[in-house]
Design a protein around this motif. Structure first.
Motif, mmCIF file in Angstrom:
data_model
loop_
_atom_site.group_PDB
_atom_site.id
_atom_site.type_symbol
_atom_site.label_atom_id
_atom_site.label_comp_id
_atom_site.label_asym_id
_atom_site.label_seq_id
_atom_site.Cartn_x
_atom_site.Cartn_y
_atom_site.Cartn_z
ATOM 1 N N ALA A 80 34.914 -37.068 -84.705
ATOM 2 C CA ALA A 80 34.610 -38.439 -84.268
ATOM 3 C C ALA A 80 34.537 -39.358 -85.490
ATOM 4 C CB ALA A 80 33.286 -38.449 -83.520
ATOM 5 N N SER A 81 34.685 -40.648 -85.249
ATOM 6 C CA SER A 81 34.608 -41.603 -86.372
ATOM 7 C C SER A 81 33.138 -41.803 -86.754
ATOM 8 C CB SER A 81 35.213 -42.940 -85.947
ATOM 9 O OG SER A 81 34.356 -43.545 -85.002
ATOM 10 N N PRO A 82 32.889 -42.223 -88.009
ATOM 11 C CA PRO A 82 31.513 -42.502 -88.415
ATOM 12 C C PRO A 82 30.857 -43.554 -87.520
ATOM 13 C CG PRO A 82 32.954 -42.463 -90.334
ATOM 14 C CD PRO A 82 33.841 -42.331 -89.135
ATOM 15 N N GLU A 83 31.652 -44.509 -87.051
ATOM 16 C CA GLU A 83 31.113 -45.579 -86.190
ATOM 17 C C GLU A 83 30.618 -44.990 -84.861
ATOM 18 O OE1 GLU A 83 34.246 -45.775 -87.560
ATOM 19 O OE2 GLU A 83 33.547 -47.000 -89.252
ATOM 20 N N THR A 84 31.416 -44.081 -84.307
ATOM 21 C CA THR A 84 31.008 -43.476 -83.023
ATOM 22 C C THR A 84 29.743 -42.635 -83.211
ATOM 23 O OG1 THR A 84 33.340 -43.354 -82.468
ATOM 24 C CG2 THR A 84 31.860 -42.118 -81.060
ATOM 25 N N ILE A 85 29.698 -41.893 -84.320
ATOM 26 C CA ILE A 85 28.510 -41.063 -84.582
ATOM 27 C C ILE A 85 27.269 -41.958 -84.680
ATOM 28 C CG2 ILE A 85 27.421 -39.553 -86.309
ATOM 29 C CD1 ILE A 85 30.212 -38.396 -86.878
ATOM 30 N N GLU A 142 26.912 -44.981 -83.422
ATOM 31 C CA GLU A 142 26.664 -45.595 -82.114
ATOM 32 C C GLU A 142 25.855 -44.659 -81.201
ATOM 33 O OE1 GLU A 142 27.285 -48.592 -81.461
ATOM 34 O OE2 GLU A 142 27.193 -48.738 -79.279
ATOM 35 N N VAL A 143 26.283 -43.406 -81.134
ATOM 36 C CA VAL A 143 25.603 -42.456 -80.233
ATOM 37 C C VAL A 143 24.228 -42.080 -80.795
ATOM 38 C CG1 VAL A 143 25.694 -40.151 -79.178
ATOM 39 C CG2 VAL A 143 27.784 -41.531 -79.353
ATOM 40 N N ASN A 144 24.197 -41.707 -82.065
ATOM 41 C CA ASN A 144 22.952 -41.139 -82.597
ATOM 42 C C ASN A 144 21.909 -42.204 -82.945
ATOM 43 O OD1 ASN A 144 24.239 -38.729 -82.275
ATOM 44 N ND2 ASN A 144 24.543 -38.291 -84.434
ATOM 45 N N VAL A 145 22.353 -43.352 -83.437
ATOM 46 C CA VAL A 145 21.372 -44.369 -83.843
ATOM 47 C C VAL A 145 21.150 -45.381 -82.714
ATOM 48 C CG1 VAL A 145 20.737 -46.068 -85.597
ATOM 49 C CG2 VAL A 145 22.059 -44.044 -86.252
ATOM 50 N N GLN A 146 22.239 -46.018 -82.266
ATOM 51 C CA GLN A 146 22.066 -47.007 -81.182
ATOM 52 C C GLN A 146 21.548 -46.321 -79.917
ATOM 53 O OE1 GLN A 146 22.286 -50.378 -81.486
ATOM 54 N NE2 GLN A 146 21.404 -50.353 -79.423
ATOM 55 N N GLY A 147 22.041 -45.108 -79.660
ATOM 56 C CA GLY A 147 21.579 -44.362 -78.483
ATOM 57 C C GLY A 147 20.070 -44.139 -78.557
ATOM 58 N N THR A 148 19.582 -43.799 -79.740
ATOM 59 C CA THR A 148 18.139 -43.555 -79.899
ATOM 60 C C THR A 148 17.352 -44.868 -79.756
ATOM 61 O OG1 THR A 148 18.635 -41.667 -81.307
ATOM 62 C CG2 THR A 148 16.407 -42.578 -81.467
ATOM 63 N N LYS A 149 17.917 -45.955 -80.322
ATOM 64 C CA LYS A 149 17.261 -47.272 -80.136
ATOM 65 C C LYS A 149 17.130 -47.580 -78.651
ATOM 66 C CE LYS A 149 18.666 -49.916 -84.132
ATOM 67 N NZ LYS A 149 19.722 -50.716 -84.704
ATOM 68 N N ASN A 150 18.204 -47.317 -77.918
ATOM 69 C CA ASN A 150 18.175 -47.604 -76.473
ATOM 70 C C ASN A 150 17.099 -46.796 -75.768
ATOM 71 O OD1 ASN A 150 20.288 -49.378 -76.797
ATOM 72 N ND2 ASN A 150 21.866 -47.940 -76.107
ATOM 73 N N PRO A 197 28.238 -38.996 -92.302
ATOM 74 C CA PRO A 197 27.724 -39.803 -91.169
ATOM 75 C C PRO A 197 26.721 -39.070 -90.262
ATOM 76 C CG PRO A 197 30.144 -39.787 -91.197
ATOM 77 C CD PRO A 197 29.699 -38.932 -92.340
ATOM 78 N N TYR A 198 26.899 -37.757 -90.068
ATOM 79 C CA TYR A 198 25.998 -37.066 -89.135
ATOM 80 C C TYR A 198 24.558 -37.020 -89.661
ATOM 81 C CZ TYR A 198 23.615 -33.443 -86.493
ATOM 82 O OH TYR A 198 22.666 -32.753 -85.772
ATOM 83 N N PRO A 199 24.298 -36.447 -90.852
ATOM 84 C CA PRO A 199 22.902 -36.429 -91.310
ATOM 85 C C PRO A 199 22.345 -37.837 -91.522
ATOM 86 C CG PRO A 199 24.381 -35.579 -93.015
ATOM 87 C CD PRO A 199 25.186 -35.710 -91.765
ATOM 88 N N HIS A 200 23.223 -38.752 -91.948
ATOM 89 C CA HIS A 200 22.779 -40.127 -92.154
ATOM 90 C C HIS A 200 22.271 -40.712 -90.829
ATOM 91 C CE1 HIS A 200 22.503 -43.923 -94.144
ATOM 92 N NE2 HIS A 200 23.343 -44.507 -93.291
ATOM 93 N N SER A 201 23.048 -40.483 -89.767
ATOM 94 C CA SER A 201 22.666 -41.043 -88.462
ATOM 95 C C SER A 201 21.387 -40.376 -87.938
ATOM 96 C CB SER A 201 23.811 -40.856 -87.455
ATOM 97 O OG SER A 201 23.973 -39.481 -87.146
ATOM 98 N N LYS A 202 21.260 -39.076 -88.170
ATOM 99 C CA LYS A 202 20.069 -38.373 -87.679
ATOM 100 C C LYS A 202 18.825 -38.877 -88.425
ATOM 101 C CE LYS A 202 19.912 -35.445 -84.933
ATOM 102 N NZ LYS A 202 19.822 -35.551 -83.439
#
Ligand SMILES: NC(=O)C1=CN([C@@H]2O[C@H](COP(=O)(O)OP(=O)(O)OC[C@H]3O[C@@H](n4cnc5c(N)ncnc54)[C@H](O)[C@@H]3O)[C@@H](O)[C@H]2O)C=CC1
Ligand SMILES: C[C@H](CCCC(C)(C)O)[C@H]1CC[C@H]2[C@@H]3[C@H](O)CC4=CC(=O)CC[C@]4(C)[C@H]3CC[C@]12C
Length: 422
Positions: free
Chosen positions: A149-154, A156-164, A211-216
């Motif tokens: 997946a792209s860094p943007e998608t990661i 979006e799901v992991n950070v924006q998803g958690t905000k939501n 992107p993965y650990p950064h987003s987590k």
């Protein structure tokens, strides 16, 4: 709103004492607790006991839980564990982008199970799912360290998803939020510093480029910062984060991939990582159990547990990633060739870099995402192990599955795989 809410919903409240003995070993075995309180209350006859039991059950089955990512590898174990081990459950909502067919088999249970096909990046879908839930276990995430997946998608799901999810709790009045974080929020860092038998307070330079650990890490910070925010109705939000190390067990896709890779190579795997590099691993059943316990205890111990992080741990031995996998793959007929890595590290680095280049070049045509890339090589090649008892001290966690059980269950699962489906 009903368009995305699927049909898997049922009722049927049975006597909860049927649950006794579902598992052989349990530390927070609720029927046993009930028996303890029974003798404490001095009730003597079976009739009184049954009456009391039924009254307790009717009163106890009142909680609504939501598990995001409930159809994933960990999510499925959390869902099954909740159904077996959370007697106060009235409704279990399972929210996922893709719903699994196995949800059907939950129909026979006493708890109302509501399967919700939804996307955590869509705030309105999350709000609708969270509304009325007492506890949210947020395990949904895009787990990608292979460049699929792209860094943007990661993000979006992991950070924006958690905000939501956080905002949905605040808006709808849900007070308890458990977040599935990862050891990766700490490390291994880009400098390859070892983290040897560390705990939640061990100082470590956490630097993330992937992107993965950064987003987590960003998502975990959001969750911890949200602790204490007022939710609708004025009560404080209580949050905490669980950080599993590398999870293994039934349903583990990477283990499946490595098994088939070994079969393709004539039953052999070739050592790439020195046996001395220790990698933390934890059995999926124990990670699920920790989620259930945290969710259960968060209300009673809000002051202690709110805003805290907990590594997930159990009795799994400290070994290299490859040697650990051989605990399961060995009894299934695979052999790890070499006592030392067959290729020098610089050559592996070169191959990993080549894979990354190929991935980039081929991207317009196809998705090339092998296991070996510079990031996975660095993670596999850096010691990262935890040694802590914080979960035991804070909420009485003890692993539900011994190492022997975890190993046997995982071996059985590998053995049941179709060896011809490579
Ligand atoms: N597998 C591992 O070794 C570790 C996993 N974790 C964390 O545990 C959690 C679960 O991971 P796994 O079960 O291994 O991964 P998984 O990929 O099997 O499960 C993730 C689930 O989230 C769902 N999902 C993905 N994007 C979504 C979206 N936009 N909306 C709704 N659902 C969505 C997926 O469909 C999937 O069912 C993740 O948050 C991951 O970061 C943490 C440490 C280690
Ligand atoms: C795929 C890696 C092993 C490849 C071996 C090689 C380089 C010889 O081909 C896996 C090694 C370590 C794994 C990661 C680790 O367990 C921590 C994780 C935590 C998470 O939250 C998600 C998964 C993962 C990043 C996990 C992914 C696979 C490895 C990199």
């Amino acid at each position: 709103m009903e368009g995305w809410r699927l049909v898997c919903s049922w009722n049927g409240h049975e006597g909860r004492s049927k649950r006794k003995g579902d598992y052989d070993e349990s530390l927070a075995d609720w029927p046993r607790k009930q028996e303890d309180s029974l003798s404490a209350a001095g009730l003597s006859s079976l009739g009184q006991w049954l009456q009391q039991d039924m009254a307790d059950s009717a009163q106890a089955q009142k909680l609504v839980y939501l598990v995001t990512g409930g159809c994933g590898f960990l999510g499925e174990h959390v869902v099954r564990m909740l159904l077996q081990r959370e007697p106060r459950l009235r409704e279990l909502r399972i929210f996922d982008l893709q719903l699994g067919p196995w949800l059907e088999e939950l129909k026979t249970g006493p708890v109302q199970v509501t399967a919700i096909q939804g996307d955590v990046t869509q705030a309105h879908e999350v709000i609708a799912a969270v509304a009325g839930a007492h506890v949210v276990i947020h395990a949904a995430g895009l787990v990608d360290v292979f460049g699929r997946a792209s860094p943007e998608t990661i993000h979006e799901v992991n950070v924006q998803g958690t905000k939501n999810v956080i905002e949905a709790c605040v808006q709808t009045g849900t007070q308890f939020l458990v977040y599935t974080s990862s050891m990766e929020v700490v490390g291994p860092n880009v400098k390859g510093h070892p983290f040897y038998r560390g705990n939640e307070d061990t100082p470590y330079e956490a630097v993330h480029r992937h992107p993965y650990p950064h987003s987590k890490a960003l998502a975990e910070q959001l969750v911890l910062k949200a602790n204490g925010r007022k939710v609708r109705g004025g009560l404080p939000l209580v949050t905490c984060a669980l950080r599993p190390t590398g999870i293994y067990g039934e349903g583990h896709q990477i283990m499946r991939d490595i098994y088939y890779q070994g079969l393709r190579l004539g039953g052999r795997l070739f050592r790439a990582i020195p046996a001395s590099v220790e990698h933390g691993r934890v059995y999926v059943g124990n990670v699920a159990w920790m989620h259930v316990l945290v969710a259960r205890e968060l209300e009673q111990r809000a002051a202690l547990m709110g805003g805290q992080v907990y590594f997930c741990y159990d009795e799994s031995p400290y070994k290299s990633y490859e040697d650990f996998n051989m605990e399961f793959l060995g009894p299934c007929g695979l052999r790890l060739v070499g006592t030392h890595p067959l290729l020098p590290y610089w050559l592996l680095m070169l191959l990993a870099a080549l894979n990354a280049l190929l991935q980039w070049l081929l991207r317009p045509l196809l998705l090339y995402a092998p296991l070996l890339n510079p990031y996975t090589l660095a993670v596999a090649n850096t010691t990262f192990t935890v040694s802590t008892n914080k979960a035991q001290r804070h909420f009485g966690y003890e692993p539900l599955f011994s190492w022997e059980d975890s190993r046997t269950r995982t071996i059985r699962w590998v053995q049941a795989m179709d060896g011809s489906a490579q």
